[in-house]
Design an enzyme around this catalytic site. Structure first.
Site, mmCIF file in Angstrom:
data_model
loop_
_atom_site.group_PDB
_atom_site.id
_atom_site.type_symbol
_atom_site.label_atom_id
_atom_site.label_comp_id
_atom_site.label_asym_id
_atom_site.label_seq_id
_atom_site.Cartn_x
_atom_site.Cartn_y
_atom_site.Cartn_z
ATOM 1 N N ASN A 103 0.864 -1.183 0.000
ATOM 2 C CA ASN A 103 0.000 0.000 0.000
ATOM 3 C C ASN A 103 0.901 1.234 0.000
ATOM 4 O O ASN A 103 2.096 1.141 0.276
ATOM 5 C CB ASN A 103 -0.813 0.060 1.302
ATOM 6 C CG ASN A 103 -2.068 -0.795 1.254
ATOM 7 O OD1 ASN A 103 -2.573 -1.136 0.181
ATOM 8 N ND2 ASN A 103 -2.584 -1.122 2.420
ATOM 9 N N LYS A 185 -5.512 3.476 -5.668
ATOM 10 C CA LYS A 185 -5.605 2.600 -4.489
ATOM 11 C C LYS A 185 -5.379 3.427 -3.219
ATOM 12 O O LYS A 185 -6.043 3.222 -2.193
ATOM 13 C CB LYS A 185 -4.564 1.470 -4.607
ATOM 14 C CG LYS A 185 -4.481 0.510 -3.433
ATOM 15 C CD LYS A 185 -5.476 -0.631 -3.541
ATOM 16 C CE LYS A 185 -5.722 -1.408 -2.261
ATOM 17 N NZ LYS A 185 -4.598 -2.087 -1.688
ATOM 18 N N ASN A 255 -10.250 -3.408 7.861
ATOM 19 C CA ASN A 255 -9.174 -2.894 6.998
ATOM 20 C C ASN A 255 -7.803 -3.067 7.654
ATOM 21 O O ASN A 255 -7.688 -3.241 8.869
ATOM 22 C CB ASN A 255 -9.463 -1.455 6.550
ATOM 23 C CG ASN A 255 -9.078 -0.418 7.583
ATOM 24 O OD1 ASN A 255 -7.920 -0.288 7.959
ATOM 25 N ND2 ASN A 255 -10.071 0.318 8.079
ATOM 26 N N GLU A 268 0.245 2.030 8.648
ATOM 27 C CA GLU A 268 0.862 2.629 7.450
ATOM 28 C C GLU A 268 0.340 4.048 7.218
ATOM 29 O O GLU A 268 0.376 4.547 6.092
ATOM 30 C CB GLU A 268 0.597 1.730 6.248
ATOM 31 C CG GLU A 268 1.300 0.386 6.390
ATOM 32 C CD GLU A 268 1.196 -0.483 5.160
ATOM 33 O OE1 GLU A 268 2.228 -0.878 4.601
ATOM 34 O OE2 GLU A 268 0.059 -0.783 4.757
HETATM 35 O O1 PAF Z 1 -5.948 -1.779 3.356
HETATM 36 C C1 PAF Z 1 -6.972 -2.467 3.203
HETATM 37 O O2 PAF Z 1 -7.532 -3.042 4.113
HETATM 38 C C2 PAF Z 1 -7.513 -2.641 1.789
HETATM 39 O O3 PAF Z 1 -6.635 -2.001 0.894
HETATM 40 C C3 PAF Z 1 -8.941 -2.161 1.564
HETATM 41 C C4 PAF Z 1 -9.197 -2.058 0.065
HETATM 42 C C5 PAF Z 1 -9.238 -0.842 2.220
HETATM 43 C C6 PAF Z 1 -9.938 -3.198 2.006
HETATM 44 O O4 PAF Z 1 -10.006 -3.402 3.379
#
Ligand code: PAF
Length: 329
Positions: A103, A185, A255, A268
């Site tokens: 991420n 994203k 999440n 993060e």
């Molecule tokens: O970080 C996360 O948990 C995922 O990227 C998302 C898409 C928000 C789903 O929980």
């Protein structure tokens, strides 16, 4: 091909396991104990929506003892990127490519700069996984892996990797606009993750609550102003709708930021919200809602982390006079 997975937690173990099934690939997982010792004694067990399998893979605690590699798959949390990749410097110096599946923003440039290489690929993933016990990973969601590189000379290699990931059963697509993919994203993460993490709500609960939905919209709209100022082309025309749609579609998910807080781990937030605030400051764009959730997440982290430093310069609220009047009255 010899593949080293640096940061073999849940996602890294999952990719490493299936990558070992094609092209005579040899995969070495680099992870922590007790996960590594459980893999030695019983193999890596994958459960959940990708079926039940046991993979007998090599697993070690540090990359320093590995002699050569063709590809380093880096799946650490963003804040561990540089310390982890430094342990594989000798492999990169000999010509290995690096692929970051993470991420957040900015890690590819930092790796390229730190290790003087442009053999750097980036991927985003919508795969979901949980570590049930040491040595056991449960796949909970199967979504798209998007692959690319900000260095155009890597495009043939991106295509080669895309084919290899497809052969393993992953849903993969290659993109020439990886910056747009990563930002798209990141907008989802900057909207959903802190809101879920602060309330303890699943993504679906965030989506259903009108106030929280409003906050997600505000967070994303602030970040979109930065995307526009940077001239980045997103992969969706309507990022707010896309973020809300993701919250709804992944309704049962806790999440990743909420999972980190529940596990007493660093989040993060710096590479998601922190980067948005930092860029906003550079560009003269205000991000007050992002600053607020950033301060709140950092405050929660500081309860269990000794070194939860606030990395971006957020404006403290002007409360001194108010505090003085309350304490003297
Ligand atoms: O970080 C996360 O948990 C995922 O990227 C998302 C898409 C928000 C789903 O929980």
């Amino acid at each position: 091909m010899k593949i080293v997975v640096l940061g073999s937690g849940t996602i890294g173990s999952l990719y490493g396991a299936f990558l070992s099934t094609v092209n005579d690939n040899e995969v070495i997982l680099v992870g922590r104990n007790p996960h590594v010792s459980a893999i030695h004694s019983k193999g890596l067990q994958i459960r959940g929506i990708m079926g039940e399998h046991t993979f007998h893979l090599d697993a070690v605690e540090s990359a320093t003892e590995i002699v050569d590699a063709d590809l380093i798959l880096l799946t650490t949390k963003t804040y561990d990127t540089i310390p982890a990749i430094k342990t594989a410097k000798h492999l990169i110096d000999k010509g290995a490519y690096v692929m970051l599946i993470q991420n957040g923003l900015g890690t590819e440039e930092r790796v390229a700069e730190e290790l003087h290489t442009t053999k750097v690929l980036r991927a985003t993933t919508c795969m979901g996984a949980l570590r049930t016990e040491p040595g056991i990973v449960t796949a909970t969601g199967c979504g798209l892996t998007e692959l690319g590189s900000r260095y155009p000379e890597n495009y043939d290699y991106v295509m080669k990797m895309t084919d290899m990931f497809k052969k393993c059963g992953f849903e993969v697509s290659a993109s020439k606009n990886i910056e747009g993919v990563v930002w798209t994203k990141t907008l989802v993460n900057c909207g959903i993750n802190p809101v879920g993490a602060l309330t303890g709500f699943t993504n679906g609960e965030v989506y259903k609550n009108p106030q929280l939905r409003g906050l997600v919209i505000q967070l994303v709209e602030e970040a979109v102003k930065i995307v526009k100022a940077l001239g980045i082309e997103l992969t969706t025309e309507d990022p707010v709708r896309y973020a809300l749609g993701t919250a709804k579609a992944t309704g049962d998910n806790i999440n990743s930021m909420l999972q980190d807080i529940q596990a007493g781990k660093r989040t993060e937030i710096d590479s998601i919200t922190g980067e948005i605030i930092r860029l906003g400051k550079e560009l003269g764009i205000e991000t007050p809602s992002n600053e607020s959730v950033y301060a709140l997440i950092k405050a929660i982290e500081s309860k269990y982390l000794e070194d939860s430093d606030v990395m971006v310069d957020i404006k403290p609220l002007e409360v001194k006079e108010l505090v003085d009047s309350v304490t003297t009255s």
